[in-house]
Write an enzyme that holds these catalytic residues in place. Structure first.
Site, short mmCIF file in Angstrom:
data_model
loop_
_atom_site.label_atom_id
_atom_site.label_comp_id
_atom_site.label_asym_id
_atom_site.label_seq_id
_atom_site.Cartn_x
_atom_site.Cartn_y
_atom_site.Cartn_z
N SER A 1 1.36 -1.55 1.35
CA SER A 1 0.02 -1.58 0.75
C SER A 1 -0.98 -1.52 1.88
O SER A 1 -0.63 -1.80 3.04
CB SER A 1 -0.14 -2.90 -0.01
OG SER A 1 -1.50 -3.13 -0.34
N TYR B 1 1.10 -12.15 -0.38
CA TYR B 1 1.19 -10.68 -0.56
C TYR B 1 0.96 -9.98 0.78
O TYR B 1 1.69 -9.06 1.14
CB TYR B 1 0.14 -10.26 -1.59
CG TYR B 1 0.22 -8.81 -2.03
CD1 TYR B 1 1.33 -8.31 -2.71
CD2 TYR B 1 -0.84 -7.93 -1.78
CE1 TYR B 1 1.38 -6.98 -3.13
CE2 TYR B 1 -0.79 -6.60 -2.20
CZ TYR B 1 0.32 -6.14 -2.88
OH TYR B 1 0.37 -4.83 -3.30
N1 LIG Z 1 -1.74 -0.64 -8.04
C1 LIG Z 1 -2.31 -0.85 -6.85
O1 LIG Z 1 -3.53 -0.91 -6.71
C2 LIG Z 1 -1.41 -1.01 -5.64
C3 LIG Z 1 -2.00 -0.98 -4.36
C4 LIG Z 1 -1.19 -1.12 -3.24
C5 LIG Z 1 0.16 -1.30 -3.38
N2 LIG Z 1 0.71 -1.33 -4.62
C6 LIG Z 1 2.15 -1.53 -4.73
O2 LIG Z 1 2.72 -0.45 -5.46
C7 LIG Z 1 3.87 -0.92 -6.16
C8 LIG Z 1 3.77 -0.53 -7.62
O3 LIG Z 1 2.59 -1.07 -8.16
P1 LIG Z 1 2.04 -0.63 -9.59
O4 LIG Z 1 0.60 -0.96 -9.58
O5 LIG Z 1 2.49 0.74 -9.91
O6 LIG Z 1 2.80 -1.69 -10.52
P2 LIG Z 1 2.98 -1.71 -12.12
O7 LIG Z 1 2.80 -3.13 -12.51
O8 LIG Z 1 2.13 -0.67 -12.77
O9 LIG Z 1 4.50 -1.31 -12.30
C9 LIG Z 1 5.49 -2.13 -11.78
C10 LIG Z 1 6.76 -1.87 -12.56
O10 LIG Z 1 7.79 -2.68 -11.97
C11 LIG Z 1 8.51 -3.35 -12.99
N3 LIG Z 1 9.05 -4.58 -12.42
C12 LIG Z 1 8.37 -5.71 -12.11
N4 LIG Z 1 9.20 -6.62 -11.58
C13 LIG Z 1 10.44 -6.04 -11.55
C14 LIG Z 1 11.71 -6.47 -11.11
N5 LIG Z 1 11.88 -7.68 -10.58
N6 LIG Z 1 12.76 -5.63 -11.22
C15 LIG Z 1 12.62 -4.38 -11.77
N7 LIG Z 1 11.42 -3.93 -12.20
C16 LIG Z 1 10.35 -4.74 -12.08
C17 LIG Z 1 7.49 -3.58 -14.08
O11 LIG Z 1 8.13 -3.75 -15.35
C18 LIG Z 1 6.67 -2.29 -14.02
O12 LIG Z 1 7.20 -1.28 -14.85
C19 LIG Z 1 3.95 -2.41 -5.89
O13 LIG Z 1 4.85 -2.63 -4.83
C20 LIG Z 1 2.55 -2.77 -5.48
O14 LIG Z 1 2.50 -3.92 -4.67
C21 LIG Z 1 -0.04 -1.18 -5.75
#
Ligand SMILES: NC(=O)c1ccc[n+]([C@@H]2O[C@H](COP(=O)([O-])OP(=O)(O)OC[C@H]3O[C@@H](n4cnc5c(N)ncnc54)[C@H](O)[C@@H]3O)[C@@H](O)[C@H]2O)c1
Length: 257
Positions: free
Chosen positions: A145, A158
């Site tokens: 991130s 985090y």
């Molecule tokens: N969205 C943002 O702004 C952002 C920014 C920087 C980094 N990230 C990182 O990107 C990644 C994805 O984020 P996102 O926003 O797409 O998330 P999201 O919440 O939209 O999707 C996450 C998915 O992971 C699944 N999940 C959660 N825990 C799980 C587990 N223990 N085992 C299997 N599946 C599991 C959930 O059911 C969901 O479908 C994460 O690592 C997050 O930290 C996101």
């Protein structure tokens, strides 16, 4: 462009929603066969029904918690059974989950964030490496991130976990290069997904905070999940054949200023 991943197989974690789901669509569109793993079966079923997914027959779904080593073992086994080899592991599962002053955190809360972000990468990567080392080929992409590069108040666990993922990426790149395995990370900025919305509503951050945070990205908007998936696709493809140990920053300039 098409067929950038023709003949390749990939495991994608967190595949049911957000960035993971966008990556499934992008990888399949470019010719890959994918094991899509998520803790939510209903999200996986929804993914395979969406018109965005071009070749659903090339997607095998697996419900499970990827922080659990048994799920990791089973997922890799399913990939080998279904497709015979494992070329790409895309670790997407993670999240900030809570915002809290560091001195008010319980040990359990600290461990919850580290478990989701780091144990998931450990469990999946270890099982994938067992296969990739024997193959003497493969590529792993982790999801860090912009919060793995800079700090922010109330995000200590985090920040620690995402910074850890970035340096683990470098460590594994160094350790497994001689096996022909590349290891990279992406560092997204604010990305329009459900968890981003949840972070700022359910966690009771003050009104307007999300918009204010998005404005701190020089491009003045959040990324679409597809824009992050595009970076993952590049790192997974042969176009990145000399790229290992890097964190591809996809943050609209957030960490540049
Ligand atoms: N969205 C943002 O702004 C952002 C920014 C920087 C980094 N990230 C990182 O990107 C990644 C994805 O984020 P996102 O926003 O797409 O998330 P999201 O919440 O939209 O999707 C996450 C998915 O992971 C699944 N999940 C959660 N825990 C799980 C587990 N223990 N085992 C299997 N599946 C599991 C959930 O059911 C969901 O479908 C994460 O690592 C997050 O930290 C996101």
């Amino acid at each position: 462009m098409a067929d950038r991943l023709a003949g390749k197989t990939a495991i994608i974690t967190g595949a049911g929603d957000g960035i993971g789901a966008a990556a499934v669509n992008a990888f399949v569109r470019e010719g890959a066969a994918v094991v899509a793993v998520d803790i939510s079966r209903s999200k996986l079923e929804q993914l395979t029904r969406t018109p965005d997914l071009e070749s659903p027959e090339r997607v095998v779904i697996m419900q499970g918690d990827v922080t659990d080593e048994n799920t990791a073992f089973e997922t890799v086994t399913i990939c080998r059974t279904a497709f015979g080899h494992l070329d790409i592991l895309l670790n997407v599962v993670g999240g900030s989950i809570m915002r809290k002053a560091f001195h008010e955190l319980s040990v359990a809360e600290w461990h919850t964030v580290l478990r989701l972000n780091l144990d998931s990468v450990f469990a999946m990567t270890k099982q994938a490496l067992l296969v990739m080392c024997a193959q003497r080929s493969g590529t792993i992409i982790n999801t860090s991130s912009q919060m793995g590069i800079v700090g922010a108040p109330q995000l200590g666990p985090y920040n620690a976990a995402k910074g850890g993922i970035l340096n683990l990426t470098r460590s594994l790149a160094a350790e497994y290069a001689s096996y022909g395995i590349r290891v990279n990370a992406v560092c997204p900025g604010a990305t329009r997904t459900q968890s981003l919305a949840d972070d700022f509503t359910e966690l009771e951050v003050r009104a307007g905070a999300l918009e204010e945070w998005i404005r701190r990205h020089p491009l003045k908007r959040a990324a679409e999940p597809e824009e992050v998936a595009a970076g993952m696709l590049f790192l997974a493809s042969d176009e990145a054949s000399f790229v290992t140990g890097t964190g591809l920053v996809i943050d609209g300039g957030y960490t540049a200023v």
